[in-house]
Write an enzyme that holds these catalytic residues in place. Structure first.
Site, PDB file in Angstrom:
ATOM      1  N   GLY A   7     -48.721  59.020 -24.427  1.00 58.08           N
ATOM      2  CA  GLY A   7     -48.320  57.707 -24.955  1.00 58.08           C
ATOM      3  C   GLY A   7     -49.433  57.050 -25.758  1.00 58.08           C
ATOM      4  N   GLY A  10     -49.228  53.955 -28.454  1.00 61.57           N
ATOM      5  CA  GLY A  10     -48.745  52.644 -28.034  1.00 61.57           C
ATOM      6  C   GLY A  10     -49.812  51.566 -28.135  1.00 61.57           C
ATOM      7  N   GLN A  11     -49.480  50.381 -27.614  1.00 59.91           N
ATOM      8  CA  GLN A  11     -50.376  49.231 -27.733  1.00 59.91           C
ATOM      9  C   GLN A  11     -51.746  49.524 -27.114  1.00 59.91           C
ATOM     10  OE1 GLN A  11     -49.508  45.733 -25.395  1.00 59.91           O
ATOM     11  NE2 GLN A  11     -50.963  44.492 -26.528  1.00 59.91           N
ATOM     12  N   ASP A  48     -43.526  65.195 -25.338  1.00 60.22           N
ATOM     13  CA  ASP A  48     -42.623  64.389 -24.517  1.00 60.22           C
ATOM     14  C   ASP A  48     -43.013  64.682 -23.070  1.00 60.22           C
ATOM     15  OD1 ASP A  48     -40.542  63.458 -22.915  1.00 60.22           O
ATOM     16  OD2 ASP A  48     -39.034  63.816 -24.471  1.00 60.22           O
ATOM     17  N   TYR A 138     -38.529  49.037 -14.409  1.00 62.73           N
ATOM     18  CA  TYR A 138     -39.926  49.309 -14.785  1.00 62.73           C
ATOM     19  C   TYR A 138     -40.851  49.049 -13.588  1.00 62.73           C
ATOM     20  CZ  TYR A 138     -44.420  48.247 -17.159  1.00 62.73           C
ATOM     21  OH  TYR A 138     -45.743  48.188 -17.561  1.00 62.73           O
TER      22      TYR A 138
END
Ligand code: NAD
Ligand code: AKB
Length: 314
Positions: A7, A10-11, A48, A138
């Site tokens: 990931g 991402g941010q 993935d 989440y």
């Protein structure tokens, strides 16, 4: 040492990958994600995290010794597809832990979140050990993930370390679909000289942390001697507690024409189920955590990086 980041586009991954490459060398850090990065900053592979075979090949081919497992679907986006969110967040993490065990990796980093807390959690100065009944899928997946970290550490001696990040505010990258995204979006609206419409009410306080502090905390935790790590679920971590109203007023000190209005949406309910401030005394005692950005310093730094004129404190 060879680090794999999942990931990574991402941010947090964008800022963390840059920091890890600065510290350990460009080629010591392999970034992965399900889409290609916009710019080339170093080694990258498409991955993935639900593709265990591919993950295993990458770990072998690149002789990976540490994983920073950032890939996840965040709180707001997660509610649109709960089963997918559970699958990506929990099963992705289980695969990482299992591969870390099989390949006898040195260390794993797992980011947890304030979203593991729920309406039965004390809202103010939330303790390290407390009630945690999250309302979002989440939060459920991250809470289960924390327990799996503890399990793999106690049963298989996997050296997995974790932080319960608050909402992260940074200029480096866009947020990825969480409830705390407003705290980054508001700065971009101010810079564009646009009015900001906040989906959280003016006085909804949430724990937040500036990106520089979050990255430093992550590296400090990962470099701490194993004997200093007493929490193998996830450490509470605190920086500041802000609401849309306090952020707006702080930005307005530098950009006096900035305006805001409030139009709550489904994220308001999620935010109300979380806590307002966090007791991170265990992280402070165990490995010396200290935040360095308060509201005023963070706002000045954000605006300066995004290109706004910053007025010195009077
Ligand atoms: P983000 O949404 O910005 O980035 C997540 C990345 O994961 C994206 O680049 C996305 O493409 C990737 N991804 C999604 N599904 C994937 C899959 N199946 N396989 C591989 N990659 C996939 O999230 P972020 O804000 O950078 O957060 C990183 C981690 O930190 C997450 O685990 C998140 O739960 C945690 N965290 C973030 C915050 C925050 O405020 N940003 C706060 C608490 C915890
Ligand atoms: C979100 O809002 O989902 C994230 C988080 C606090 O985990 N920023």
């Amino acid at each position: 040492m060879k680090i794999l980041i999942t990931g990574a586009n991402g941010q947090i991954g964008t800022a963390l990958a840059a920091a890890l490459r600065d510290r350990y060398g460009r080629d010591k850090v392999l970034c992965t994600d399900i889409y290609k990065p916009k710019e080339d900053h170093g080694p990258f592979e498409m991955l993935d995290i639900l593709n265990v075979q591919r993950m295993s090949e990458i770990i072998e081919d690149h002789h990976i010794t540490q994983v920073y497992h950032l890939a996840a679907i965040l709180s707001a986006n997660g509610e649109w597809n709960p089963k997918k969110t559970w699958n990506v967040n929990l099963n992705g993490q289980l695969s990482i832990l299992e591969l870390a065990h099989q390949y006898q990796m040195d260390k794993v980093f797992f980011p947890s979140t304030i979203a593991i807390f729920g309406s039965t959690t004390p809202k103010s100065n939330t303790p390290q050990h407390t009630a945690a009944e999250p309302s979002t899928v989440y939060g459920m997946s991250k809470l289960a993930g924390e327990l799996w970290c503890q399990y793999y550490h106690s049963r298989y001696e996997v050296d997995v370390r974790s932080l319960r990040y608050p909402g992260i505010i940074g200029w480096q990258s866009a947020p990825g679909g969480g409830t705390t995204d407003y705290a980054v979006e508001i700065f971009h609206a101010a810079i564009r000289q646009e009015a900001y419409t906040s989906y959280l009410s003016e006085d909804t306080f949430l724990p937040m942390l500036y990106m520089d502090d979050a990255i430093r905390a992550t590296i400090e935790l990962m470099e701490a001697p194993a004997g200093q790590i007493s929490i193998r679920t996830s450490y509470n971590l605190s920086g500041l507690s802000v609401s849309p109203g306090t952020l707006y007023r702080e930005i307005k000190k530098h950009l006096p024409d900035f305006t805001i209005r409030y139009e709550e949406d489904f994220r308001q309910k999620i935010a109300e189920s979380w806590t307002e401030s966090i007791d991170d005394s265990v992280a402070r005692k165990d490995w010396g955590w200290r935040e360095t950005f308060d509201l005023s310093r963070m706002t000045q730094d954000m605006l300066a990086h995004l290109g706004a004129p910053v007025r010195p404190e009077t």
